[in-house]
Scaffold this motif. Structure first.
Motif, PDB file in Angstrom:
ATOM      1  N   GLY A  75      26.137  28.917  33.491  1.00  0.00           N
ATOM      2  CA  GLY A  75      26.211  29.068  34.769  1.00  0.00           C
ATOM      3  C   GLY A  75      27.605  28.534  35.212  1.00  0.00           C
ATOM      4  O   GLY A  75      27.488  27.353  33.906  1.00  0.00           O
ATOM      5  N   ARG A  76      28.221  28.659  35.988  1.00  0.00           N
ATOM      6  CA  ARG A  76      29.494  28.213  36.658  1.00  0.00           C
ATOM      7  C   ARG A  76      30.011  26.828  36.811  1.00  0.00           C
ATOM      8  O   ARG A  76      28.532  26.762  37.490  1.00  0.00           O
ATOM      9  CB  ARG A  76      30.924  28.705  37.573  1.00  0.00           C
ATOM     10  CG  ARG A  76      31.814  28.734  37.389  1.00  0.00           C
ATOM     11  CD  ARG A  76      33.033  28.974  38.312  1.00  0.00           C
ATOM     12  NE  ARG A  76      33.023  30.131  37.704  1.00  0.00           N
ATOM     13  CZ  ARG A  76      34.078  31.127  38.089  1.00  0.00           C
ATOM     14  NH1 ARG A  76      34.856  31.226  39.632  1.00  0.00           N
ATOM     15  NH2 ARG A  76      34.702  32.023  37.112  1.00  0.00           N
ATOM     16  N   LEU A  77      30.494  26.218  36.441  1.00  0.00           N
ATOM     17  CA  LEU A  77      30.524  24.754  36.863  1.00  0.00           C
ATOM     18  C   LEU A  77      31.949  24.173  37.450  1.00  0.00           C
ATOM     19  O   LEU A  77      32.473  24.634  36.726  1.00  0.00           O
ATOM     20  CB  LEU A  77      30.155  23.538  35.227  1.00  0.00           C
ATOM     21  CG  LEU A  77      29.281  23.396  34.836  1.00  0.00           C
ATOM     22  CD1 LEU A  77      29.483  23.295  33.281  1.00  0.00           C
ATOM     23  CD2 LEU A  77      27.569  23.315  35.230  1.00  0.00           C
ATOM     24  N   ARG A  78      31.473  23.944  38.655  1.00  0.00           N
ATOM     25  CA  ARG A  78      32.614  22.857  39.343  1.00  0.00           C
ATOM     26  C   ARG A  78      32.934  21.863  39.804  1.00  0.00           C
ATOM     27  O   ARG A  78      31.948  20.809  39.648  1.00  0.00           O
ATOM     28  CB  ARG A  78      33.020  23.725  40.631  1.00  0.00           C
ATOM     29  CG  ARG A  78      34.463  23.356  41.208  1.00  0.00           C
ATOM     30  CD  ARG A  78      34.291  24.040  43.021  1.00  0.00           C
ATOM     31  NE  ARG A  78      35.443  23.212  43.612  1.00  0.00           N
ATOM     32  CZ  ARG A  78      36.037  23.338  44.961  1.00  0.00           C
ATOM     33  NH1 ARG A  78      35.523  25.221  45.109  1.00  0.00           N
ATOM     34  NH2 ARG A  78      36.743  23.089  45.473  1.00  0.00           N
ATOM     35  N   GLY A 120      36.071  22.890  27.775  1.00  0.00           N
ATOM     36  CA  GLY A 120      35.852  24.208  28.198  1.00  0.00           C
ATOM     37  C   GLY A 120      35.941  24.436  29.564  1.00  0.00           C
ATOM     38  O   GLY A 120      35.710  25.294  30.589  1.00  0.00           O
ATOM     39  N   PHE A 121      36.313  23.211  30.548  1.00  0.00           N
ATOM     40  CA  PHE A 121      37.048  23.317  31.522  1.00  0.00           C
ATOM     41  C   PHE A 121      38.590  23.603  32.027  1.00  0.00           C
ATOM     42  O   PHE A 121      39.157  23.244  31.097  1.00  0.00           O
ATOM     43  CB  PHE A 121      36.674  21.666  32.910  1.00  0.00           C
ATOM     44  CG  PHE A 121      35.053  21.319  33.257  1.00  0.00           C
ATOM     45  CD1 PHE A 121      35.216  21.472  34.497  1.00  0.00           C
ATOM     46  CD2 PHE A 121      34.739  20.754  32.679  1.00  0.00           C
ATOM     47  CE1 PHE A 121      33.646  21.695  34.918  1.00  0.00           C
ATOM     48  CE2 PHE A 121      33.085  20.720  33.095  1.00  0.00           C
ATOM     49  CZ  PHE A 121      32.700  20.898  34.011  1.00  0.00           C
ATOM     50  N   VAL A 122      38.847  24.425  32.531  1.00  0.00           N
ATOM     51  CA  VAL A 122      39.557  24.983  32.953  1.00  0.00           C
ATOM     52  C   VAL A 122      40.236  24.295  34.411  1.00  0.00           C
ATOM     53  O   VAL A 122      39.404  24.622  35.524  1.00  0.00           O
ATOM     54  CB  VAL A 122      40.190  26.317  33.031  1.00  0.00           C
ATOM     55  CG1 VAL A 122      41.953  26.960  33.119  1.00  0.00           C
ATOM     56  CG2 VAL A 122      39.617  26.838  31.570  1.00  0.00           C
ATOM     57  N   LYS A 123      42.055  24.240  34.537  1.00  0.00           N
ATOM     58  CA  LYS A 123      42.172  23.592  35.594  1.00  0.00           C
ATOM     59  C   LYS A 123      42.844  24.456  36.723  1.00  0.00           C
ATOM     60  O   LYS A 123      43.271  25.724  36.081  1.00  0.00           O
ATOM     61  CB  LYS A 123      42.939  22.559  35.566  1.00  0.00           C
ATOM     62  CG  LYS A 123      43.911  21.864  37.297  1.00  0.00           C
ATOM     63  CD  LYS A 123      44.798  21.092  36.559  1.00  0.00           C
ATOM     64  CE  LYS A 123      45.016  19.727  35.982  1.00  0.00           C
ATOM     65  NZ  LYS A 123      45.661  18.677  36.376  1.00  0.00           N
ATOM     66  N   GLU A 124      42.356  24.696  38.266  1.00  0.00           N
ATOM     67  CA  GLU A 124      42.922  25.793  38.561  1.00  0.00           C
ATOM     68  C   GLU A 124      43.556  25.488  39.866  1.00  0.00           C
ATOM     69  O   GLU A 124      44.182  26.619  39.777  1.00  0.00           O
ATOM     70  CB  GLU A 124      41.289  26.885  39.280  1.00  0.00           C
ATOM     71  CG  GLU A 124      39.997  27.380  38.769  1.00  0.00           C
ATOM     72  CD  GLU A 124      39.846  28.212  39.820  1.00  0.00           C
ATOM     73  OE1 GLU A 124      39.338  28.251  40.706  1.00  0.00           O
ATOM     74  OE2 GLU A 124      38.823  29.150  39.352  1.00  0.00           O
ATOM     75  N   SER A 125      43.346  24.522  40.336  1.00  0.00           N
ATOM     76  CA  SER A 125      44.628  24.347  41.651  1.00  0.00           C
ATOM     77  C   SER A 125      44.192  22.546  41.601  1.00  0.00           C
ATOM     78  O   SER A 125      43.871  21.420  40.808  1.00  0.00           O
ATOM     79  CB  SER A 125      44.005  25.120  42.791  1.00  0.00           C
ATOM     80  OG  SER A 125      42.875  24.584  42.842  1.00  0.00           O
ATOM     81  N   ILE A 168      37.369  24.301  37.031  1.00  0.00           N
ATOM     82  CA  ILE A 168      35.980  25.650  36.871  1.00  0.00           C
ATOM     83  C   ILE A 168      35.797  25.519  35.508  1.00  0.00           C
ATOM     84  O   ILE A 168      36.343  25.943  34.420  1.00  0.00           O
ATOM     85  CB  ILE A 168      36.052  26.619  37.206  1.00  0.00           C
ATOM     86  CG1 ILE A 168      36.871  26.012  37.850  1.00  0.00           C
ATOM     87  CG2 ILE A 168      35.579  27.741  36.766  1.00  0.00           C
ATOM     88  CD1 ILE A 168      35.579  26.061  39.525  1.00  0.00           C
ATOM     89  N   SER A 169      34.224  25.552  34.714  1.00  0.00           N
ATOM     90  CA  SER A 169      33.314  25.975  33.314  1.00  0.00           C
ATOM     91  C   SER A 169      32.936  26.991  33.342  1.00  0.00           C
ATOM     92  O   SER A 169      32.113  26.848  34.190  1.00  0.00           O
ATOM     93  CB  SER A 169      33.517  24.673  32.924  1.00  0.00           C
ATOM     94  OG  SER A 169      32.791  24.827  31.564  1.00  0.00           O
ATOM     95  N   ASP A 170      33.122  27.959  32.520  1.00  0.00           N
ATOM     96  CA  ASP A 170      32.622  29.493  32.602  1.00  0.00           C
ATOM     97  C   ASP A 170      31.219  29.452  31.315  1.00  0.00           C
ATOM     98  O   ASP A 170      30.416  29.835  31.834  1.00  0.00           O
ATOM     99  CB  ASP A 170      32.891  30.449  32.847  1.00  0.00           C
ATOM    100  CG  ASP A 170      33.721  31.007  33.954  1.00  0.00           C
ATOM    101  OD1 ASP A 170      33.193  30.810  35.101  1.00  0.00           O
ATOM    102  OD2 ASP A 170      34.842  31.419  34.554  1.00  0.00           O
ATOM    103  N   ASN A 171      32.229  28.221  30.520  1.00  0.00           N
ATOM    104  CA  ASN A 171      31.582  28.561  28.936  1.00  0.00           C
ATOM    105  C   ASN A 171      30.988  26.544  28.509  1.00  0.00           C
ATOM    106  O   ASN A 171      32.321  25.978  27.902  1.00  0.00           O
ATOM    107  CB  ASN A 171      32.015  29.022  27.944  1.00  0.00           C
ATOM    108  CG  ASN A 171      31.668  30.007  27.640  1.00  0.00           C
ATOM    109  OD1 ASN A 171      31.346  30.698  28.644  1.00  0.00           O
ATOM    110  ND2 ASN A 171      33.359  30.798  28.586  1.00  0.00           N
ATOM    111  N   TYR A 172      30.527  25.578  29.227  1.00  0.00           N
ATOM    112  CA  TYR A 172      30.456  24.692  28.839  1.00  0.00           C
ATOM    113  C   TYR A 172      30.030  23.795  27.641  1.00  0.00           C
ATOM    114  O   TYR A 172      29.072  24.516  27.059  1.00  0.00           O
ATOM    115  CB  TYR A 172      29.969  23.314  29.714  1.00  0.00           C
ATOM    116  CG  TYR A 172      29.810  21.945  29.318  1.00  0.00           C
ATOM    117  CD1 TYR A 172      30.571  21.149  30.150  1.00  0.00           C
ATOM    118  CD2 TYR A 172      28.602  21.635  29.519  1.00  0.00           C
ATOM    119  CE1 TYR A 172      30.640  19.661  29.406  1.00  0.00           C
ATOM    120  CE2 TYR A 172      28.273  20.533  28.772  1.00  0.00           C
ATOM    121  CZ  TYR A 172      29.625  19.482  29.235  1.00  0.00           C
ATOM    122  OH  TYR A 172      29.271  18.068  28.810  1.00  0.00           O
TER     123      TYR A 172
END
Length: 291
Positions: A237-240, A258-263, A133-137
C-alpha cells in the motif's frame, strides 16, 4: 466546559473522546484522513478544541500538543467549508496559543489556505518539510559505510534510549507522546551498534490511506535508510514520510526507492526566532500535527 466569550453564534469547547466520531467526519469533509487511533493519540498527548453548531455537529477543530513546557505544536486546524468566514479558525488558533506560557516556542506546519491567518497571528516561516508519497516502494540498497549494527523490534527496554535520542533530535522531551505513539504503531524498530548503543529508531503508523513512516531518528543517512527499508519491506500500500528540510541526501534516496515529493509545506513558529536546538538527526517527523 471552556466557552469563548467573543461574539459568535457557535460555542467553542474542549473536545473529548465522545467527539471522536464527529472529528473523523469533520476531517473527511475536507479530504483529510484522521482515524480513531490517530485522534486518540492526539487527545492523549494534547488538547483538542472545536466548535459545534446548534445541532451539536462538530464544525471546526484545532489541537495543541505540548512537549515539556519547551515546545508546543498546533495541528488539526479544520473548519467545515459551510462555516468558513465566521472567524472560527482564528478563534481556535488563539485558544491554542493562550493555552501555553508566552515563553514556549509554538510551531505548526501550515497549509496554503491557513498560512495568511497564521501570519496575522504572529507566526513566522523559518523552514519547511518535504511531504513524500510512495505507491510502489522498491528498496534502494547502498553501501552502509562499514557500520556494523543490528536491526531489532522496538520494545520497552529501548524506551529510555529512544526518548533521549528523540529529545536531542527534536529539542524537547516528548516522552509521554512517544509512549502513546509507540503503542499505536503497527511496527517500531531500533538500530543498535554491536556495543548496544542506539543508532536510530523509527515507527510505522498504519492509517486509512497511508502508512506514515515517522518519527525517523538516526545518527546518519545510512541508518535512516536502513530503518525505512525495515519498516516498508512487507507493507502493501501507500507510504508517506515528511522529511525536515536539510536532509537532501535522504530525500534523494527516497526518490530512488519510488517516493515522489507532493508538497513542501512551511514550518511556522511563534514566541521565538527559532526552534529549540536540534542535532540534525531527525529524518522523518511523527506527522505534521505533532511537529
Amino acid at each position: 466546559m471552556f466557552v469563548n466569550q467573543k461574539q459568535t453564534k457557535f460555542g467553542m469547547s474542549k473536545l473529548s473522546e465522545r467527539d471522536i466520531s464527529g472529528l473523523i467526519q469533520l476531517s473527511a469533509s475536507v479530504g483529510w484522513d484522521y482515524d480513531e487511533q490517530e485522534i486518540r493519540t492526539v487527545m492523549s498527548a494534547g488538547t483538542v478544541y472545536g466548535h459545534k453548531n446548534e445541532q451539536g455537529t462538530i464544525i471546526s477543530s484545532a489541537a495543541m500538543i505540548s512537549y515539556a513546557e519547551k515546545l508546543a505544536s498546533i495541528g488539526m486546524v479544520i473548519v467545515n467549508d459551510s462555516y468558513r468566514g465566521h472567524g472560527l479558525g482564528k478563534e481556535l488558533t488563539e485558544a491554542c496559543i493562550r493555552s501555553v506560557p508566552d515563553d514556549v516556542t509554538i510551531m505548526l506546519i501550515a497549509t496554503k489556505e491557513g498560512k495568511p491567518l497564521y501570519e496575522k497571528l504572529g507566526f513566522d516561516t523559518i523552514t519547511c518539510v518535504h511531504k513524500l508519497i510512495s505507491d510502489n516502494y522498491v528498496a534502494f540498497h547502498q553501501e552502509d559505510g562499514g557500520l556494523e549494527y543490528d536491526v531489532l523490534p522496538l520494545t520497552d527496554i529501548h524506551f529510555e534510549q529512544v526518548r533521549a535520542m528523540d529529545r536531542d533530535a527534536v529539542g524537547a522531551d516528548r516522552g509521554p507522546f512517544l509512549a502513546v505513539r509507540i503503542r499505536q504503531a503497527r511496527q517500531g524498530v531500533v538500530v543498535t551498534h554491536r556495543n548496544g548503543n542506539l543508532a536510530g529508531y523509527g515507527l510505522g503508523i498504519a492509517g486509512p490511506v497511508n502508512m506514515i513512516l515517522g518519527p525517523i531518528v538516526a545518527t546518519n543517512h545510512d541508518v535512516a535508510c536502513c530503518i525505512i527499508r525495515e519498516l516498508a519491506k512487507e507493507h502493501q500500500g501507500r507510504l508517506r514520510i515528511d522529511v525536515p528540510d536539510g536532509q537532501a541526501l535522504f530525500v534523494r534516496s527516497l526518490e530512488k526507492s519510488g517516493f515522489v515529493k507532493e508538497s513542501q509545506p512551511p514550518i511556522m513558529i511563534k514566541n521565538s526566532s527559532s526552534l529549540p536546538e536540534r542535532n540534525h538527526t531527525l529524518f522523518g517527523i511523527a506527522a505534521q500535527i505533532f511537529g
